[in-house]
Design a protein around this motif. Structure first.
Motif, PDB file in Angstrom:
ATOM      1  N   GLN A 168       0.835  -1.199   0.000  1.00  0.00           N
ATOM      2  CA  GLN A 168       0.000   0.000   0.000  1.00  0.00           C
ATOM      3  C   GLN A 168       0.875   1.256   0.000  1.00  0.00           C
ATOM      4  OE1 GLN A 168      -3.389   0.321  -0.315  1.00  0.00           O
ATOM      5  NE2 GLN A 168      -2.908   2.493  -0.480  1.00  0.00           N
ATOM      6  N   GLN A 227       2.192   1.944  -3.430  1.00  0.00           N
ATOM      7  CA  GLN A 227       1.169   2.567  -4.279  1.00  0.00           C
ATOM      8  C   GLN A 227       1.041   4.047  -3.946  1.00  0.00           C
ATOM      9  OE1 GLN A 227      -2.274   0.056  -3.584  1.00  0.00           O
ATOM     10  NE2 GLN A 227      -2.092  -0.754  -5.664  1.00  0.00           N
ATOM     11  N   GLU A 284       3.737   6.037  -5.546  1.00  0.00           N
ATOM     12  CA  GLU A 284       3.509   6.338  -6.963  1.00  0.00           C
ATOM     13  C   GLU A 284       2.665   7.593  -7.121  1.00  0.00           C
ATOM     14  OE1 GLU A 284       1.945   2.915  -9.010  1.00  0.00           O
ATOM     15  OE2 GLU A 284       3.607   1.653  -8.370  1.00  0.00           O
TER      16      GLU A 284
END
Length: 103
Positions: free
Chosen positions: A38, A41, A44
């Motif tokens: 997580q 992500q 990103e």
């Protein structure tokens, strides 16, 4: 507010935003695999936000350069003045509304 003040405020905003994102990206990740996935992500998303802030800084610096050269508010394409309302809404505007449609 003068154009220089508006551009300086934008520069401070983008700089502050970029620094905060860099701090967040520099944090350590959890040892837990699911949580780490997580966090990756989220990284990103943060990297995309950082790229946006850095691009904003580039555009502000370009606008500041045009201001220093006496070309701020001139369309880079046709050389006509950029409407004051457009500059108020988008202080780093490079093109008049007409030329912006084609660039």
């Amino acid at each position: 507010m003068a154009h220089r003040d508006v551009l300086d405020a934008l520069q401070r905003d983008y700089t502050t935003r970029a620094e905060a994102i860099r701090r967040d990206l520099g944090r350590t990740h959890s040892a837990d695999f699911a949580e780490q996935a997580q966090q990756r992500q989220n990284d990103e998303v943060l990297e995309a936000l950082l790229a946006e802030a850095e691009q904003g800084l580039v555009r502000v610096r370009q606008a500041q350069q045009r201001l220093a050269e006496g070309r701020y508010g001139e369309c880079l394409c046709c050389g006509e003045p950029i409407d004051a309302a457009r500059l108020a809404a988008m202080p780093v505007a490079e093109y008049c509304l007409h030329c912006a449609e084609f660039n």
